[in-house]
Scaffold this motif. Structure first.
Motif, PDB file in Angstrom:
ATOM      1  N   LEU A 143       0.849  -1.180   0.000  1.00  0.00           N
ATOM      2  CA  LEU A 143       0.000   0.000   0.000  1.00  0.00           C
ATOM      3  C   LEU A 143       0.888   1.235   0.000  1.00  0.00           C
ATOM      4  CD1 LEU A 143      -2.797  -1.097   2.497  1.00  0.00           C
ATOM      5  CD2 LEU A 143      -2.994  -0.810   0.020  1.00  0.00           C
ATOM      6  N   SER A 144       0.514   2.225  -0.815  1.00  0.00           N
ATOM      7  CA  SER A 144       1.333   3.409  -1.003  1.00  0.00           C
ATOM      8  C   SER A 144       0.501   4.667  -0.815  1.00  0.00           C
ATOM      9  CB  SER A 144       1.932   3.409  -2.415  1.00  0.00           C
ATOM     10  OG  SER A 144       2.692   2.231  -2.640  1.00  0.00           O
ATOM     11  N   PRO A 145       1.142   5.803  -0.540  1.00  0.00           N
ATOM     12  CA  PRO A 145       0.399   7.052  -0.394  1.00  0.00           C
ATOM     13  C   PRO A 145      -0.497   7.335  -1.597  1.00  0.00           C
ATOM     14  CG  PRO A 145       2.645   7.358   0.348  1.00  0.00           C
ATOM     15  CD  PRO A 145       2.579   5.992  -0.266  1.00  0.00           C
ATOM     16  N   GLY A 146      -1.739   7.661  -1.323  1.00  0.00           N
ATOM     17  CA  GLY A 146      -2.707   7.930  -2.382  1.00  0.00           C
ATOM     18  C   GLY A 146      -3.540   6.729  -2.773  1.00  0.00           C
ATOM     19  N   ASP A 147      -3.209   5.537  -2.287  1.00  0.00           N
ATOM     20  CA  ASP A 147      -4.094   4.387  -2.514  1.00  0.00           C
ATOM     21  C   ASP A 147      -5.379   4.589  -1.724  1.00  0.00           C
ATOM     22  OD1 ASP A 147      -2.238   3.181  -4.142  1.00  0.00           O
ATOM     23  OD2 ASP A 147      -1.573   1.714  -2.658  1.00  0.00           O
ATOM     24  N   VAL A 148      -6.474   4.056  -2.267  1.00  0.00           N
ATOM     25  CA  VAL A 148      -7.803   4.264  -1.683  1.00  0.00           C
ATOM     26  C   VAL A 148      -8.438   2.915  -1.377  1.00  0.00           C
ATOM     27  CG1 VAL A 148     -10.110   5.221  -2.097  1.00  0.00           C
ATOM     28  CG2 VAL A 148      -8.083   6.413  -2.963  1.00  0.00           C
ATOM     29  N   ILE A 149      -9.085   2.834  -0.228  1.00  0.00           N
ATOM     30  CA  ILE A 149      -9.842   1.633   0.130  1.00  0.00           C
ATOM     31  C   ILE A 149     -11.260   2.053   0.525  1.00  0.00           C
ATOM     32  CG2 ILE A 149     -10.021  -0.379   1.634  1.00  0.00           C
ATOM     33  CD1 ILE A 149      -7.002  -0.176   2.118  1.00  0.00           C
TER      34      ILE A 149
END
Length: 290
Positions: free
Chosen positions: A231-237
């Motif tokens: 998971l990286s900055p800007g990923d959305v869940i």
């Protein structure tokens, strides 16, 4: 802090900023970063505090809202994650049910959500979305919340007759989901597992629940997903929708042109969108492809 992603209407330029009661601080102009993704790639999110005391540069009427994250590396959806929703769909799986969304399937606050011409089963789903702010793999549930940059509202529009065996085909028609109005930082949200979540269709309350009724909690979801992918900055869940969706109502209640759909989450805000039918060209392309 409310962080908003937008287009400056007069200049037709993209930026992002801090949304306050007296207006919007254009952090993009002050920092040289065009959006929150770029900012998080080079800075810690708490560095936004240095801009928070600046005077407002813009008013809400000066902008068009973009999706909170319009260039996400990944968008994950968690299906069947509320007790009542699982009852409605007879869901029995113990593992989180995941699907993906693509970036072009979402619009921002006040944007137009497009109902595909080929369906009469376009459904609403109000959800709490989380935005990842720190890179991680194999994140423990105990450490999961520290990886979150903020929270937002999501209208996970679903083309039910295209969900077939898996959900992905029913989730990725252009502009069928909405994401906004802004991202609220964790310090202002409080306990993310104790927020009221409501969906309104033409001012009718159609979903009314609390995030306390999630089957898989936010830390559990992050731990599960980060086991198989970074998971990286800007990923959305998207963390799932409560019961009360249109598909399981008697009679069914689906979205149609000029409907107003709104998702409201405690301590975050209210996401508002209008439904519009897709242009005829979609039908022509569909028939040509067939």
């Amino acid at each position: 802090m409310k962080i908003v992603n937008f287009i400056i209407s007069k200049e037709h330029t993209k930026s992002f900023g801090i949304f306050r009661t007296d207006g919007i601080i254009d952090v993009g102009r002050h920092s040289g970063c065009r959006d929150i993704n770029e900012f998080m790639a080079h800075h810690q999110l708490d560095e936004l505090q240095r801009y928070a005391q600046l005077p407002a540069d813009l008013q809400p009427d000066d902008i068009s809202f973009l999706p909170v994250i319009d260039r996400p590396g990944k968008i994950f959806g968690v299906g069947m994650n509320y007790a009542e929703k699982r009852k409605e769909f007879n869901e029995t799986s113990d593992a989180p049910t995941l699907f993906v969304r693509f970036a072009d399937s979402q619009v921002g606050h006040n944007g137009t959500v497009i109902k595909p011409s080929s369906t009469n089963e376009f459904d609403y789903e109000g959800e709490l979305a989380i935005v990842i702010g720190r890179t991680g793999r194999n994140i423990s549930a105990e450490d999961a919340l520290s990886h979150i940059a903020g929270y937002s509202c999501y209208m996970d529009g679903s083309v039910r007759d295209w969900q077939h065996k898996w959900y992905t085909a029913g989730k990725n028609w252009p502009s069928t989901g909405a994401f906004g109005p802004w991202m609220v930082t964790p310090d202002e949200v409080g306990d993310p597992q104790n927020l009221s979540i409501k969906t309104w269709l033409n001012n009718r309350l159609v979903q009314d629940d609390t995030t306390a009724n999630m089957v898989h909690t936010i830390p559990q979801i992050i731990a599960y997903i980060s086991t198989f992918t970074q998971l990286s900055p800007g990923d959305v869940i998207m963390t799932g929708s409560p019961g009360g969706v249109g598909k399981t109502r008697v009679p069914p209640l689906f979205l149609h042109e000029d409907d107003i759909i709104e998702v409201e989450i405690e301590n975050i805000g209210r996401l508002t969108n209008r439904i519009e039918n897709s242009p005829l060209s979609e039908v022509v392309r569909s028939k040509t492809a067939a």
